[in-house]
Design an enzyme around this catalytic site. Structure first.
Site, PDB file in Angstrom:
ATOM      1  N   PRO A 107       0.827  -1.212   0.000  1.00 34.18           N
ATOM      2  CG  PRO A 107      -0.304  -1.272   2.045  1.00 34.18           C
ATOM      3  CD  PRO A 107       0.631  -2.049   1.174  1.00 34.18           C
ATOM      4  N   GLY A 111       4.017   3.439   5.196  1.00 26.97           N
ATOM      5  CA  GLY A 111       5.150   3.059   6.049  1.00 26.97           C
ATOM      6  C   GLY A 111       5.753   1.712   5.700  1.00 26.97           C
ATOM      7  CB  SER A 114       4.841   1.514  -1.596  1.00 25.00           C
ATOM      8  OG  SER A 114       4.586   2.856  -1.867  1.00 25.00           O
ATOM      9  CB  ALA A 116      12.310   2.605  -0.998  1.00 25.35           C
ATOM     10  CB  ALA A 117       9.403  -1.569  -2.865  1.00 26.11           C
ATOM     11  CG  ASP A 158      11.698   3.538   3.743  1.00 23.50           C
ATOM     12  OD1 ASP A 158      11.941   3.360   4.950  1.00 23.50           O
ATOM     13  OD2 ASP A 158      10.592   3.900   3.301  1.00 23.50           O
TER      14      ASP A 158
HETATM   15  O1  PMV Z   1       8.874   5.630   4.785  1.00 26.65           O
HETATM   16  P1  PMV Z   1       8.311   5.382   6.137  1.00 26.65           P
HETATM   17  O2  PMV Z   1       6.978   5.973   6.366  1.00 26.65           O
HETATM   18  O3  PMV Z   1       8.452   3.975   6.563  1.00 26.65           O
HETATM   19  O4  PMV Z   1       9.191   6.239   7.196  1.00 26.65           O
HETATM   20  C1  PMV Z   1      10.557   6.247   7.171  1.00 26.65           C
HETATM   21  C2  PMV Z   1      11.081   6.460   8.522  1.00 26.65           C
HETATM   22  C3  PMV Z   1      11.366   7.870   8.995  1.00 26.65           C
HETATM   23  O5  PMV Z   1      12.353   7.718   9.994  1.00 26.65           O
HETATM   24  C4  PMV Z   1      10.132   8.497   9.601  1.00 26.65           C
HETATM   25  C5  PMV Z   1      11.882   8.786   7.906  1.00 26.65           C
HETATM   26  C6  PMV Z   1      13.245   8.408   7.377  1.00 26.65           C
HETATM   27  O6  PMV Z   1      13.617   8.947   6.328  1.00 26.65           O
HETATM   28  O7  PMV Z   1      13.975   7.631   8.011  1.00 26.65           O
END
Ligand code: PMV
Length: 326
Positions: A107, A111, A114, A116-117, A158
């Site tokens: 989704p 968090g 998605s 980066a993937a 990520d």
């Molecule tokens: O991409 P997310 O929503 O899983 O968040 C990444 C984690 C944070 O620490 C909030 C941001 C980051 O760039 O590390």
């Protein structure tokens, strides 16, 4: 969707990338504290490159309702940006004729990584189509460049966990450290169904940090301790300690103002249903939470999350073997 138009085309290359969850340390990681993240292979992005009878590059990404020619997209569009960056890195000056299908079960804005993937799977597929093999380091750097252009000040966690597809102990700007899972453990992921932009929660934390640096530095330090103890507990197989650490991490994330009533409700419901601990995971304000459970209780905790409003749940086993596949 794309199937009807591409059914007779020759599939040339396929690549995929997993989702991810952050176990400990989100937000503090932006301020150079350590964080722990693991891949989640139950959700993934699959990219397929097909020969195309049409001139140019046709992109189908039904998950975000994108069916477009590369040329019609702004060069700042995340998918266009990845394609153009790979071409540049691989020394391609003349655009080939291709169809690119991007299918994702992750989704968006929840968090689970998605964006980066999509970047990692697309970089892998295109470089392999161009017969230009890229190292994980190169893939990771490229995916990070795209993250930076779209997420303000990302830590890079990520793209790193998704590129290496292994548990990572991540500190911004430092060499990548993977870690071993001494004893496997079970996590239930609960999705609030609310999409929330990480860029916004990260920006809000920055404003609050600027206003009250002392308190926020203290929160980040406490979170850093949790991540450190969490890593040791996982490596030594003392996974029973992780529940308490998750609860403490969630309370600190509440102090950072990145939780939400919906996340708190799911965290509470998981604990009441017998989870050993629970916290939000990722940027917060919406998206997903995670709960540590005994394997036998995973289904009942997942049911309790659905009753408390979760739009979907994923049960995932974090184990050394589970992480070894490509
Ligand atoms: O991409 P997310 O929503 O899983 O968040 C990444 C984690 C944070 O620490 C909030 C941001 C980051 O760039 O590390």
């Amino acid at each position: 969707m794309g199937n009807r138009r591409t059914r007779n085309l020759l599939s040339l290359v396929k690549a995929s990338a997993p989702g991810k969850i952050i176990l400990f340390g989100e937000h503090a990681v932006v301020y150079n504290r350590p964080a722990l993240a693991v891949p989640v292979t139950q959700v993934h992005v699959d990219v397929e490159i097909l020969d195309s009878p049409r001139v140019g590059i046709l992109i189908h990404s039904p998950g975000i309702d994108l069916h477009a020619e590369l040329n019609s997209l702004s060069s700042a569009h995340p998918i266009a940006l990845v394609i153009l960056k790979v071409f540049k890195l691989c020394g391609i000056s003349q655009t080939p004729d291709l169809a690119i299908n991007i299918l994702s079960t992750i989704p968006v804005a929840s968090g689970l990584g998605s964006g980066a993937a999509v970047s990692v799977a697309l970089i892998r597929a295109l470089s392999s189509y161009l017969l230009h093999s890229l190292s994980d380091n190169e893939i990771n750097s490229l995916a990070f460049e795209v993250e930076k252009l779209h997420h303000g000040t990302p830590s890079g966690i990520d793209n790193t966990v998704i590129t290496y597809n292994k548990p990572v102990y991540f500190i911004k700007g430092q060499p990548i450290e993977t870690f071993k899972v001494g004893r496997s453990f079970t996590i239930v992921i609960g999705d609030t169904g609310i999409s929330a932009l990480t860029k916004e929660s990260v920006g809000d934390v920055r404003s609050l940090w600027l206003r009250d640096t002392v308190s926020f530095e203290n929160y980040f330090n406490e979170i850093a301790q949790i991540a450190l103890i969490g890593r040791r507990s996982i490596e030594s197989g003392k996974t029973e300690l992780l529940g308490e650490l998750m609860d403490q991490n969630h309370a600190l994330l509440q102090n950072l103002t990145v939780s939400s009533p919906e996340l708190d409700k799911l965290v509470e419901a998981a604990r009441t249903a017998g989870a050993l601990g629970a916290k939000l995971s990722g940027g917060g304000r919406g998206g997903n939470m995670i709960a540590l459970v005994e394997q036998a209780k995973a289904e009942s905790v997942a049911d309790a999350l659905i009753s408390a409003g979760a739009k979907r749940t994923i049960i995932t086993e974090i184990s050394q073997e589970g992480m070894s596949q490509g």
